[in-house]
Enzyme design. Structure first.
Site, PDB file in Angstrom:
ATOM      1  N   ASP A  80       0.850  -1.202   0.000  1.00 45.65           N
ATOM      2  CA  ASP A  80       0.000   0.000   0.000  1.00 45.65           C
ATOM      3  C   ASP A  80       0.882   1.247   0.000  1.00 45.65           C
ATOM      4  O   ASP A  80       2.004   1.238   0.516  1.00 45.65           O
ATOM      5  CB  ASP A  80      -0.904  -0.015   1.247  1.00 45.65           C
TER       6      ASP A  80
ATOM      7  N   ASN B 162      -6.483  -4.459  -5.724  1.00 48.99           N
ATOM      8  CA  ASN B 162      -7.561  -3.761  -5.030  1.00 48.99           C
ATOM      9  C   ASN B 162      -7.327  -2.246  -4.908  1.00 48.99           C
ATOM     10  O   ASN B 162      -8.277  -1.493  -4.742  1.00 48.99           O
ATOM     11  CB  ASN B 162      -7.720  -4.397  -3.633  1.00 48.99           C
TER      12      ASN B 162
ATOM     13  N   TYR C 216     -13.933   7.769 -13.140  1.00 53.61           N
ATOM     14  CA  TYR C 216     -14.015   6.520 -12.346  1.00 53.61           C
ATOM     15  C   TYR C 216     -14.742   5.439 -13.148  1.00 53.61           C
ATOM     16  O   TYR C 216     -14.307   4.297 -13.209  1.00 53.61           O
ATOM     17  CB  TYR C 216     -14.739   6.820 -11.035  1.00 53.61           C
TER      18      TYR C 216
ATOM     19  N   LYS D 173     -13.023   1.906 -14.393  1.00 58.23           N
ATOM     20  CA  LYS D 173     -13.475   0.585 -13.933  1.00 58.23           C
ATOM     21  C   LYS D 173     -13.959  -0.275 -15.116  1.00 58.23           C
ATOM     22  O   LYS D 173     -13.877  -1.496 -15.060  1.00 58.23           O
ATOM     23  CB  LYS D 173     -14.546   0.735 -12.851  1.00 58.23           C
TER      24      LYS D 173
HETATM   25  N1  LIG Z   1     -15.996   1.460  -1.182  1.00 57.79           N
HETATM   26  C1  LIG Z   1     -16.793   1.384  -2.243  1.00 57.79           C
HETATM   27  O1  LIG Z   1     -17.965   1.815  -2.221  1.00 57.79           O
HETATM   28  C2  LIG Z   1     -16.284   0.739  -3.498  1.00 57.79           C
HETATM   29  C3  LIG Z   1     -17.216   0.387  -4.489  1.00 57.79           C
HETATM   30  C4  LIG Z   1     -16.773  -0.204  -5.658  1.00 57.79           C
HETATM   31  C5  LIG Z   1     -15.422  -0.439  -5.836  1.00 57.79           C
HETATM   32  N2  LIG Z   1     -14.534  -0.097  -4.855  1.00 57.79           N
HETATM   33  C6  LIG Z   1     -13.121  -0.361  -5.105  1.00 57.79           C
HETATM   34  O2  LIG Z   1     -12.580  -1.104  -4.038  1.00 57.79           O
HETATM   35  C7  LIG Z   1     -11.183  -0.846  -3.936  1.00 57.79           C
HETATM   36  C8  LIG Z   1     -10.820  -0.565  -2.485  1.00 57.79           C
HETATM   37  O3  LIG Z   1     -11.447   0.628  -2.090  1.00 57.79           O
HETATM   38  P1  LIG Z   1     -11.883   0.946  -0.591  1.00 57.79           P
HETATM   39  O4  LIG Z   1     -13.319   1.266  -0.634  1.00 57.79           O
HETATM   40  O5  LIG Z   1     -11.407  -0.091   0.345  1.00 57.79           O
HETATM   41  O6  LIG Z   1     -11.120   2.336  -0.355  1.00 57.79           O
HETATM   42  P2  LIG Z   1      -9.963   2.745   0.679  1.00 57.79           P
HETATM   43  O7  LIG Z   1      -9.648   4.149   0.338  1.00 57.79           O
HETATM   44  O8  LIG Z   1     -10.374   2.405   2.060  1.00 57.79           O
HETATM   45  O9  LIG Z   1      -8.753   1.779   0.278  1.00 57.79           O
HETATM   46  C9  LIG Z   1      -7.984   1.987  -0.869  1.00 57.79           C
HETATM   47  C10 LIG Z   1      -6.551   1.640  -0.529  1.00 57.79           C
HETATM   48  O10 LIG Z   1      -5.762   1.801  -1.718  1.00 57.79           O
HETATM   49  C11 LIG Z   1      -4.560   2.448  -1.350  1.00 57.79           C
HETATM   50  N3  LIG Z   1      -3.987   3.118  -2.517  1.00 57.79           N
HETATM   51  C12 LIG Z   1      -4.449   4.215  -3.165  1.00 57.79           C
HETATM   52  N4  LIG Z   1      -3.625   4.541  -4.167  1.00 57.79           N
HETATM   53  C13 LIG Z   1      -2.619   3.635  -4.159  1.00 57.79           C
HETATM   54  C14 LIG Z   1      -1.468   3.446  -4.954  1.00 57.79           C
HETATM   55  N5  LIG Z   1      -1.163   4.269  -5.964  1.00 57.79           N
HETATM   56  N6  LIG Z   1      -0.650   2.405  -4.675  1.00 57.79           N
HETATM   57  C15 LIG Z   1      -0.939   1.564  -3.659  1.00 57.79           C
HETATM   58  N7  LIG Z   1      -2.004   1.694  -2.854  1.00 57.79           N
HETATM   59  C16 LIG Z   1      -2.846   2.720  -3.116  1.00 57.79           C
HETATM   60  C17 LIG Z   1      -4.963   3.417  -0.249  1.00 57.79           C
HETATM   61  O11 LIG Z   1      -3.852   3.839   0.537  1.00 57.79           O
HETATM   62  C18 LIG Z   1      -5.955   2.569   0.531  1.00 57.79           C
HETATM   63  O12 LIG Z   1      -5.325   1.819   1.540  1.00 57.79           O
HETATM   64  C19 LIG Z   1     -10.895   0.302  -4.910  1.00 57.79           C
HETATM   65  O13 LIG Z   1     -10.360  -0.224  -6.109  1.00 57.79           O
HETATM   66  C20 LIG Z   1     -12.266   0.891  -5.165  1.00 57.79           C
HETATM   67  O14 LIG Z   1     -12.350   1.548  -6.410  1.00 57.79           O
HETATM   68  C21 LIG Z   1     -14.931   0.491  -3.707  1.00 57.79           C
END
Ligand SMILES: NC(=O)c1ccc[n+]([C@@H]2O[C@H](COP(=O)([O-])OP(=O)(O)OC[C@H]3O[C@@H](n4cnc5c(N)ncnc54)[C@H](O)[C@@H]3O)[C@@H](O)[C@H]2O)c1
Length: 256
Positions: A38, A93, A159, A163
């Site tokens: 991360d 992720n 976004y 995706k």
């Molecule tokens: N939460 C939602 O509603 C939702 C819905 C659909 C998809 N997603 C997808 O799920 C995944 C996880 O999201 P989340 O909701 O847990 O968000 P979050 O912000 O809690 O976690 C995302 C993580 O990615 C890390 N990150 C960001 N940029 C980075 C980089 N360049 N290199 C390495 N790490 C990096 C961040 O530090 C964080 O720990 C994402 O791909 C997001 O698009 C989330």
């Protein structure tokens, strides 16, 4: 429940927080070895301590990595491979959101950042990991897409487009590497309360209004744990015949 995952090695990008962290927990409970990579070093440190206490220090490795930077990716994957002697499952992720801007008002820097992390970062990690998976002649990839990757109107342009690209990469990889016993599938969650859903500092009013038109049809938000269960299944041998699938995790929202 998934005895085949015991002793396996899972590499989770964006694993310090939110859904990635919950996936780490699920794999920890299945007695897999966990690598969390991360960009957020502070959060990584906290998660490392918590996981070491719950699953034992030898089961967890944390690696600072910006998935958009080729050197970081090379270093992290090589390091994890040496540390555990192999990597079995990659969870792509790491991801960021936009500010819900519709097409006529997308700022260049938002477009570039979202594509850099969600698309280029996913490609970089996958490209390096496929070197190893091909040597091993086995491996599983789980990509975190989004319901915006399967539908048109539920997010900002950047976004949504990023995706859709994740969905495309998933299917392309599934088709190109099936002969080498490498599977790639994706999860497409709707809303899951995590830091990312709060990250749009000033959501664009027009885009937000357009993207949330159908929100009243969403049965409910999901939890990180519900997404983690799907990631665990996809990484296990129970999903051995699933390749190139994109699983909507939205309680039926997009089924309507
Ligand atoms: N939460 C939602 O509603 C939702 C819905 C659909 C998809 N997603 C997808 O799920 C995944 C996880 O999201 P989340 O909701 O847990 O968000 P979050 O912000 O809690 O976690 C995302 C993580 O990615 C890390 N990150 C960001 N940029 C980075 C980089 N360049 N290199 C390495 N790490 C990096 C961040 O530090 C964080 O720990 C994402 O791909 C997001 O698009 C989330």
């Amino acid at each position: 429940m998934y005895p085949d995952l015991e002793g396996k090695v899972v590499f989770i990008t964006g694993g310090a927080n939110g859904i990635g962290k919950a996936i780490g927990e699920a794999y920890g409970q299945a007695k897999a070895n966990i690598v969390l990579a991360d960009i957020n070093e502070q959060a990584l440190q906290k998660t490392q301590e918590a996981f070491a206490q719950t699953y034992g220090p030898s089961m967890i490795q944390t690696l600072p990595m910006n998935s958009t930077v080729e050197n970081d990716v090379q270093h992290a994957i090589t390091n994890a491979y040496k540390h555990f002697g192999g990597i079995d499952i990659l969870i792509n992720n790491a991801g960021v959101m936009d500010n819900m801007e519709a097409a006529d008002r997308v700022p260049d820097d938002t477009w570039e950042h979202v594509f850099n992390v969600n698309v280029t970062g996913t490609m970089r990690v996958t490209r390096k990991m496929l070197e190893l998976f091909q040597q091993q002649q086995q491996g599983v990839i789980v990509n975190m897409a989004s319901i915006t990757g399967l539908t048109g109107g539920r997010g900002g342009l950047a976004y949504t487009a990023s995706k859709h690209a994740v969905v495309g990469m998933t299917k392309n990889i599934a088709a190109h590497y099936a002969d080498q016993h490498i599977r790639a599938n994706a999860i497409a969650p709707s809303q899951v309360p995590t830091a990312i859903t709060q990250s749009g500092k000033t959501p664009d009013t027009y885009g937000m209004k357009a993207a949330t038109k159908g929100l009243n049809l969403m049965p409910r938000a999901g939890t990180s744990e519900e997404i983690a269960h799907i990631a665990l299944f996809l990484g296990s041998e129970h999903a051995s015949f699933l390749n190139g699938a994109v699983i909507p995790a939205d309680g039926g929202w997009s089924a309507y």
